[in-house]
Design an enzyme around this catalytic site. Structure first.
Site, PDB file in Angstrom:
ATOM      1  N   GLY A  81       0.833  -1.210   0.000  1.00  0.00           N
ATOM      2  CA  GLY A  81       0.000   0.000   0.000  1.00  0.00           C
ATOM      3  C   GLY A  81       0.855   1.242   0.000  1.00  0.00           C
ATOM      4  O   GLY A  81       2.051   1.185  -0.269  1.00  0.00           O
ATOM      5  N   ASN A  82       0.244   2.376   0.253  1.00  0.00           N
ATOM      6  CA  ASN A  82       1.019   3.618   0.371  1.00  0.00           C
ATOM      7  C   ASN A  82       0.355   4.537   1.385  1.00  0.00           C
ATOM      8  O   ASN A  82      -0.696   4.221   1.931  1.00  0.00           O
ATOM      9  CB  ASN A  82       1.183   4.286  -1.005  1.00  0.00           C
ATOM     10  CG  ASN A  82      -0.142   4.685  -1.602  1.00  0.00           C
ATOM     11  OD1 ASN A  82      -0.843   5.521  -1.062  1.00  0.00           O
ATOM     12  ND2 ASN A  82      -0.499   4.053  -2.722  1.00  0.00           N
ATOM     13  N   ARG A  83       0.989   5.695   1.626  1.00  0.00           N
ATOM     14  CA  ARG A  83       0.566   6.546   2.740  1.00  0.00           C
ATOM     15  C   ARG A  83      -0.554   7.532   2.399  1.00  0.00           C
ATOM     16  O   ARG A  83      -0.855   8.409   3.181  1.00  0.00           O
ATOM     17  CB  ARG A  83       1.768   7.350   3.246  1.00  0.00           C
ATOM     18  CG  ARG A  83       2.863   6.492   3.809  1.00  0.00           C
ATOM     19  CD  ARG A  83       3.963   7.382   4.367  1.00  0.00           C
ATOM     20  NE  ARG A  83       5.184   6.639   4.587  1.00  0.00           N
ATOM     21  CZ  ARG A  83       5.399   5.860   5.639  1.00  0.00           C
ATOM     22  NH1 ARG A  83       4.478   5.735   6.562  1.00  0.00           N
ATOM     23  NH2 ARG A  83       6.543   5.218   5.765  1.00  0.00           N
ATOM     24  N   SER A  84      -1.154   7.417   1.247  1.00  0.00           N
ATOM     25  CA  SER A  84      -2.213   8.376   0.889  1.00  0.00           C
ATOM     26  C   SER A  84      -3.406   8.235   1.851  1.00  0.00           C
ATOM     27  O   SER A  84      -3.804   7.128   2.199  1.00  0.00           O
ATOM     28  CB  SER A  84      -2.682   8.107  -0.542  1.00  0.00           C
ATOM     29  OG  SER A  84      -3.876   8.802  -0.787  1.00  0.00           O
ATOM     30  N   ALA A 117      -3.488   7.871  -5.221  1.00  0.00           N
ATOM     31  CA  ALA A 117      -2.097   7.406  -5.273  1.00  0.00           C
ATOM     32  C   ALA A 117      -2.158   5.928  -5.624  1.00  0.00           C
ATOM     33  O   ALA A 117      -2.318   5.059  -4.758  1.00  0.00           O
ATOM     34  CB  ALA A 117      -1.430   7.615  -3.921  1.00  0.00           C
TER      35      ALA A 117
END
Ligand code: C5P
Length: 399
Positions: free
Chosen positions: A208-211, A276
């Site tokens: 995943g990512n930090r968005s 994102a």
């Protein structure tokens, strides 16, 4: 005559000699068809009486959060209003609003209000020019509030200069113009992608990512508030936006987001791609939880579809595409290259180098590049205020 028919307006009057002008303002707002709830600070009652305002507004006036009659519910008031107008706003009141101090009814309503807030300052010239007053005004603007600028001329002190309360007619016009703008996106349907994507590794893990989804959700809410319709394709975000005109399609992976966005785009005038999206996903998602075995684990990743580029291919002449670029270096060059390659009409650049910009924070600093080579620079602002800038640049001025 300005039209404010049916608008619910809270008029907060603080303790300046200009409070007498708020009497005429109340009259004009009522004449324009607004329901007006007046709040006075205790200091304002030294200049004008509650009786004057209650007679004109045909509603009881509140001067305290609590009084002999009981508790004046500031939360309810804040939710009731379509707009809060603080006029005159003294230097003291500006300082309280800018810093979250809520020791009077105007400041308490301000903190709980969800409606747009307008401040019309009034004070002597040196108080107005003082750096702390100017810093408070800037802070209030950065929070997304609206300023009704002071006038110049003779002041109650006998000095000349800036600091006069805007004329009541001007304040009424500014409010009417604001409400007109509120429906300026009526008839427009906008697709927004927002949030991160989760790419399954196995039933338990993901890439995943930090968005957080905050920027895209702020855009969706601002567009709906201005009369537009939004299809929000939202990745796994903690946010649960809900409002009239907003359809939320929850997705998890980039492929799900791709399918949902491509299905919605033909019915939309514009797509704003704030998500994102993971560039790669595991080639296969294991059916069962991967067991801990060797000292290393290699995952094979395959490329995800590029939603922006796919929509850029499908775009019809009446449709518009707005992308985002989050860059850590050489932001401008990368943004311009993406604008061209993905056939975007605009790209919104935010760099992680700007403190207060980017993921999870509540503020953002953006530059918008147009396919017409125009560049629009903006200051660090709340994501709500940035949303308005993006809408005004990409949806309104571009039509
Ligand atoms: O190439 P990059 O990911 O930096 O491009 C950013 C822009 O493209 C954003 O608007 C983002 O939402 C969009 N994008 C997309 N699908 C992808 C990757 C990015 O729509 N797979």
């Amino acid at each position: 005559m300005q039209q404010l028919t049916g608008k619910k307006i809270i008029l907060g009057v603080s303790g300046s000699i200009a409070a007498y002008k708020a009497v005429l303002l109340t009259r004009l707002l009522v004449q324009a068809g607004a329901e007006v709830q007046v709040l006075l600070t205790p200091a304002a009652t030294h200049f004008v009486t509650p009786l004057t305002f209650s007679t004109l507004s045909k509603r009881p006036v509140f001067t305290e959060v609590t009084s002999d009659e009981g508790w004046n519910n500031h939360v309810e008031l804040g939710l009731w209003a379509d707009a809060l107008v603080v006029a005159p706003a003294t230097a003291n009141t500006l300082a309280k609003l800018a810093n979250g101090i809520c020791d009077n009814i105007i400041a308490a309503v301000y903190l709980s209000a969800r409606c747009p807030v307008f401040v019309a300052p009034a004070m002597d010239v040196d108080m107005w020019h003082h750096p702390s007053t100017q810093a408070n005004v800037q802070r209030l603007l950065a929070y997304g509030n609206h300023l009704i600028p002071v006038g110049e001329g003779e002041l109650a002190s006998g000095l000349h200069g800036a600091g006069r309360l805007a004329e009541p007619e001007h304040i009424t016009t500014a409010l009417a113009a604001y409400f007109d703008r509120q429906s300026d996106l009526k008839g427009q349907k906008i697709l927004i992608t927002a949030g991160p994507t989760y790419e399954a590794i196995d039933p338990v893990r993901f890439l995943g990512n930090r968005s957080s989804g905050k920027m895209g959700v702020a855009l969706a809410e601002a567009i709906c508030a201005r009369g537009g319709e939004v299809v929000l394709v939202l990745g796994p975000s903690a946010l649960r936006p809900q409002m009239p005109g907003l359809e939320v399609v929850r997705v998890e992976s980039a492929q799900e987001m791709y399918t949902a966005a491509l299905a919605a785009f033909p019915q939309c005038h514009t797509a704003i791609l704030a998500a994102a999206v993971a560039d790669y996903r595991p080639a296969t998602a294991a059916a069962e939880k991967i067991k801990k075995k060797g000292d290393t684990l290699t995952l094979e990743l395959v490329k995800n579809p590029d939603i922006a580029a796919a929509l850029g291919q499908q775009k019809q002449p009446h449709q518009r595409l707005v992308g985002f670029a989050l860059e850590t270096h050489e932001g401008e060059a990368h943004a311009r290259e993406k604008l061209r390659r993905k056939h975007l009409d605009f790209i919104v650049l935010n760099t992680l180098q700007d403190s207060g910009a980017g993921f999870a924070v509540d503020t953002n600093k953006v530059t918008i590049f147009g396919a017409d080579n125009k560049v629009h620079y903006f200051e660090l602002k709340s994501k709500q205020a940035v949303a308005q800038d993006i809408i005004n640049t990409t949806l309104v001025s571009a039509t």
